[in-house]
Write a protein that holds these residues in place. Structure first.
Motif, PDB file in Angstrom:
ATOM      1  N   GLN A 286     -73.943 -23.808  19.941  1.00 42.92           N
ATOM      2  CA  GLN A 286     -72.864 -24.053  20.908  1.00 42.92           C
ATOM      3  C   GLN A 286     -72.758 -25.552  21.105  1.00 42.92           C
ATOM      4  N   LYS A 287     -71.532 -26.051  21.060  1.00 48.66           N
ATOM      5  CA  LYS A 287     -71.355 -27.470  21.378  1.00 48.66           C
ATOM      6  C   LYS A 287     -70.122 -27.603  22.259  1.00 48.66           C
ATOM      7  N   GLU A 288     -70.373 -27.945  23.494  1.00 49.35           N
ATOM      8  CA  GLU A 288     -69.280 -28.097  24.458  1.00 49.35           C
ATOM      9  C   GLU A 288     -68.302 -26.922  24.416  1.00 49.35           C
ATOM     10  N   GLY A 289     -68.861 -25.716  24.438  1.00 47.72           N
ATOM     11  CA  GLY A 289     -68.027 -24.509  24.476  1.00 47.72           C
ATOM     12  C   GLY A 289     -67.476 -24.085  23.124  1.00 47.72           C
ATOM     13  N   ILE A 290     -67.813 -24.809  22.076  1.00 49.43           N
ATOM     14  CA  ILE A 290     -67.332 -24.452  20.737  1.00 49.43           C
ATOM     15  C   ILE A 290     -68.508 -23.870  19.951  1.00 49.43           C
ATOM     16  N   LYS A 291     -68.246 -22.775  19.249  1.00 54.23           N
ATOM     17  CA  LYS A 291     -69.308 -22.199  18.429  1.00 54.23           C
ATOM     18  C   LYS A 291     -69.410 -22.983  17.120  1.00 54.23           C
ATOM     19  N   VAL A 292     -70.627 -23.280  16.709  1.00 57.45           N
ATOM     20  CA  VAL A 292     -70.811 -24.068  15.480  1.00 57.45           C
ATOM     21  C   VAL A 292     -71.665 -23.283  14.480  1.00 57.45           C
ATOM     22  N   VAL A 293     -71.123 -23.116  13.280  1.00 56.69           N
ATOM     23  CA  VAL A 293     -71.839 -22.457  12.184  1.00 56.69           C
ATOM     24  C   VAL A 293     -72.093 -23.513  11.112  1.00 56.69           C
ATOM     25  N   VAL A 294     -73.303 -23.493  10.599  1.00 52.78           N
ATOM     26  CA  VAL A 294     -73.714 -24.519   9.622  1.00 52.78           C
ATOM     27  C   VAL A 294     -73.838 -23.870   8.239  1.00 52.78           C
TER      28      VAL A 294
ATOM     29  N   PRO B  17     -76.247 -17.550  -2.648  1.00 52.16           N
ATOM     30  CA  PRO B  17     -76.432 -16.342  -1.808  1.00 52.16           C
ATOM     31  C   PRO B  17     -76.607 -16.682  -0.321  1.00 52.16           C
ATOM     32  N   LEU B  18     -77.271 -17.797  -0.039  1.00 53.47           N
ATOM     33  CA  LEU B  18     -77.432 -18.193   1.369  1.00 53.47           C
ATOM     34  C   LEU B  18     -76.077 -18.590   1.967  1.00 53.47           C
ATOM     35  N   ALA B  19     -75.284 -19.269   1.144  1.00 55.12           N
ATOM     36  CA  ALA B  19     -73.943 -19.660   1.617  1.00 55.12           C
ATOM     37  C   ALA B  19     -73.091 -18.416   1.871  1.00 55.12           C
ATOM     38  N   VAL B  20     -73.279 -17.388   1.046  1.00 56.51           N
ATOM     39  CA  VAL B  20     -72.526 -16.137   1.247  1.00 56.51           C
ATOM     40  C   VAL B  20     -72.904 -15.525   2.601  1.00 56.51           C
ATOM     41  N   GLU B  21     -74.197 -15.585   2.934  1.00 54.84           N
ATOM     42  CA  GLU B  21     -74.638 -15.084   4.260  1.00 54.84           C
ATOM     43  C   GLU B  21     -73.953 -15.867   5.377  1.00 54.84           C
ATOM     44  N   ASP B  22     -73.922 -17.189   5.226  1.00 58.71           N
ATOM     45  CA  ASP B  22     -73.289 -18.029   6.258  1.00 58.71           C
ATOM     46  C   ASP B  22     -71.815 -17.668   6.405  1.00 58.71           C
ATOM     47  N   LEU B  23     -71.170 -17.426   5.267  1.00 58.53           N
ATOM     48  CA  LEU B  23     -69.739 -17.117   5.304  1.00 58.53           C
ATOM     49  C   LEU B  23     -69.494 -15.770   5.977  1.00 58.53           C
ATOM     50  N   LYS B  24     -70.417 -14.839   5.767  1.00 59.46           N
ATOM     51  CA  LYS B  24     -70.278 -13.531   6.429  1.00 59.46           C
ATOM     52  C   LYS B  24     -70.354 -13.709   7.951  1.00 59.46           C
ATOM     53  N   LEU B  25     -71.288 -14.542   8.369  1.00 60.04           N
ATOM     54  CA  LEU B  25     -71.435 -14.821   9.801  1.00 60.04           C
ATOM     55  C   LEU B  25     -70.155 -15.456  10.348  1.00 60.04           C
ATOM     56  N   LEU B  26     -69.626 -16.389   9.569  1.00 60.99           N
ATOM     57  CA  LEU B  26     -68.405 -17.089   9.979  1.00 60.99           C
ATOM     58  C   LEU B  26     -67.229 -16.117  10.077  1.00 60.99           C
ATOM     59  N   LYS B  27     -67.136 -15.237   9.096  1.00 62.46           N
ATOM     60  CA  LYS B  27     -66.027 -14.268   9.066  1.00 62.46           C
ATOM     61  C   LYS B  27     -66.083 -13.374  10.308  1.00 62.46           C
ATOM     62  N   LYS B  28     -67.291 -12.889  10.629  1.00 58.18           N
ATOM     63  CA  LYS B  28     -67.473 -11.998  11.784  1.00 58.18           C
ATOM     64  C   LYS B  28     -67.033 -12.716  13.076  1.00 58.18           C
ATOM     65  N   LEU B  29     -67.505 -13.921  13.206  1.00 60.73           N
ATOM     66  CA  LEU B  29     -67.203 -14.712  14.399  1.00 60.73           C
ATOM     67  C   LEU B  29     -65.697 -14.989  14.520  1.00 60.73           C
ATOM     68  N   TYR B  30     -65.096 -15.337  13.409  1.00 59.48           N
ATOM     69  CA  TYR B  30     -63.672 -15.685  13.379  1.00 59.48           C
ATOM     70  C   TYR B  30     -62.822 -14.472  13.742  1.00 59.48           C
ATOM     71  N   LYS B  31     -63.213 -13.320  13.176  1.00 59.03           N
ATOM     72  CA  LYS B  31     -62.481 -12.068  13.481  1.00 59.03           C
ATOM     73  C   LYS B  31     -62.569 -11.763  14.968  1.00 59.03           C
ATOM     74  N   GLU B  32     -63.774 -11.917  15.507  1.00 58.91           N
ATOM     75  CA  GLU B  32     -63.959 -11.635  16.946  1.00 58.91           C
ATOM     76  C   GLU B  32     -63.057 -12.536  17.773  1.00 58.91           C
ATOM     77  N   ILE B  33     -62.974 -13.775  17.382  1.00 50.87           N
ATOM     78  CA  ILE B  33     -62.188 -14.728  18.159  1.00 50.87           C
ATOM     79  C   ILE B  33     -60.696 -14.442  18.033  1.00 50.87           C
ATOM     80  N   LEU B  34     -60.253 -14.079  16.824  1.00 48.93           N
ATOM     81  CA  LEU B  34     -58.834 -13.750  16.647  1.00 48.93           C
ATOM     82  C   LEU B  34     -58.484 -12.483  17.430  1.00 48.93           C
ATOM     83  N   ASN B  35     -59.416 -11.512  17.421  1.00 52.95           N
ATOM     84  CA  ASN B  35     -59.150 -10.258  18.138  1.00 52.95           C
ATOM     85  C   ASN B  35     -59.145 -10.420  19.645  1.00 52.95           C
TER      86      ASN B  35
END
Ligand code: URA
Length: 227
Positions: free
Chosen positions: A184-192, A207-225
């Motif tokens: 979290q940075k000043e109310g913004i979610k940060v994925v590395v 493969p590790l980057a694919v895991e990160d992207l999955k996390l990002l996708k989940k978070l992004y979907k939640e935020i759009l929804n």
């Protein structure tokens, strides 16, 4: 800068009122002089106008273009890389070279269109020979990134590579300790995640980057929804 000198005079009278008789210039002023007292920018166009002739660090001597960033001002997701490379410097757009092609593929793989996100870098001018930007260059350029974040107010930031992660999160931790979680940075979610240029060289990290992207996708979907 608007009323910088008035503010400085006010600060000095304040110190005087407190009984301060002398101020060691370097220590006391350094921090104050770094404060940005100008009103926050209202648009990316304003930041573009401000950065247009920037000479805050030596990178201006060798650049062809300043690469401020691209994408919609209302983007919910912002990607932050390191610094422009050769192609970016020539075109004035971020992530248009080989690393950019991989970034596009990474986005496609999680159903995100490049046109819906904002893409920028920590440093806006190309370091010669694509070397890492130096700490002084990062520091000189940071106010622009801070302003971009203030204008766009993204819900999520995804940092690409060590320099972006360490700069955004103000940490010296290694990337493998920063990825795989939501910061979290000043109310913004940060994925590395890893930098696409790094993944081009060391594909065993994909493969590790694919895991990160999955996390990002989940978070992004939640935020759009959540609207
Ligand atoms: N690498 C970066 O970090 N940024 C770019 O824009 C291109 C390559």
């Amino acid at each position: 800068m608007g009323n910088f000198w008035d503010e400085l005079a006010l600060y000095l009278s304040y110190l005087q009122a407190l009984g301060v008789k002398a101020v060691p210039r370097k220590k006391a002023f350094e921090r104050f002089l770094k404060l940005d007292l100008s009103p926050p920018p209202k648009s990316l166009a304003e930041i573009a106008a401000e950065i247009k002739d920037c000479t805050s660090c030596n990178l201006h001597r060798t650049r062809h273009h300043i690469v401020l960033g691209e994408g919609p001002e209302e983007a919910r997701l912002m990607f932050i890389g390191e610094a422009p490379g050769r192609e970016e410097d020539l075109e004035g757009r971020p992530f248009v070279g080989r690393a950019g092609q991989l970034l596009d593929q990474m986005l496609n793989s999680i159903g995100i269109r490049r046109a819906e996100v904002y893409i920028t870098n920590v440093v806006k001018c190309r370091p010669p020979g694509n070397r890492n930007p130096e700490p002084a260059e990062i520091e000189a350029c940071l106010p622009y990134l801070t302003k971009q974040i203030k204008v766009i107010r993204p819900r999520i930031i995804c940092t690409l590579g060590l320099i972006a992660a360490q700069t955004v999160l103000a940490t010296t931790k290694p990337l493998n300790r920063l990825r795989g979680k939501i910061h979290q940075k000043e109310g913004i979610k940060v994925v590395v995640t890893y930098h696409p240029a790094f993944l081009l060289r060391y594909s065993s990290y994909k493969p590790l980057a694919v895991e990160d992207l999955k996390l990002l996708k989940k978070l992004y979907k939640e935020i759009l929804n959540s609207g």
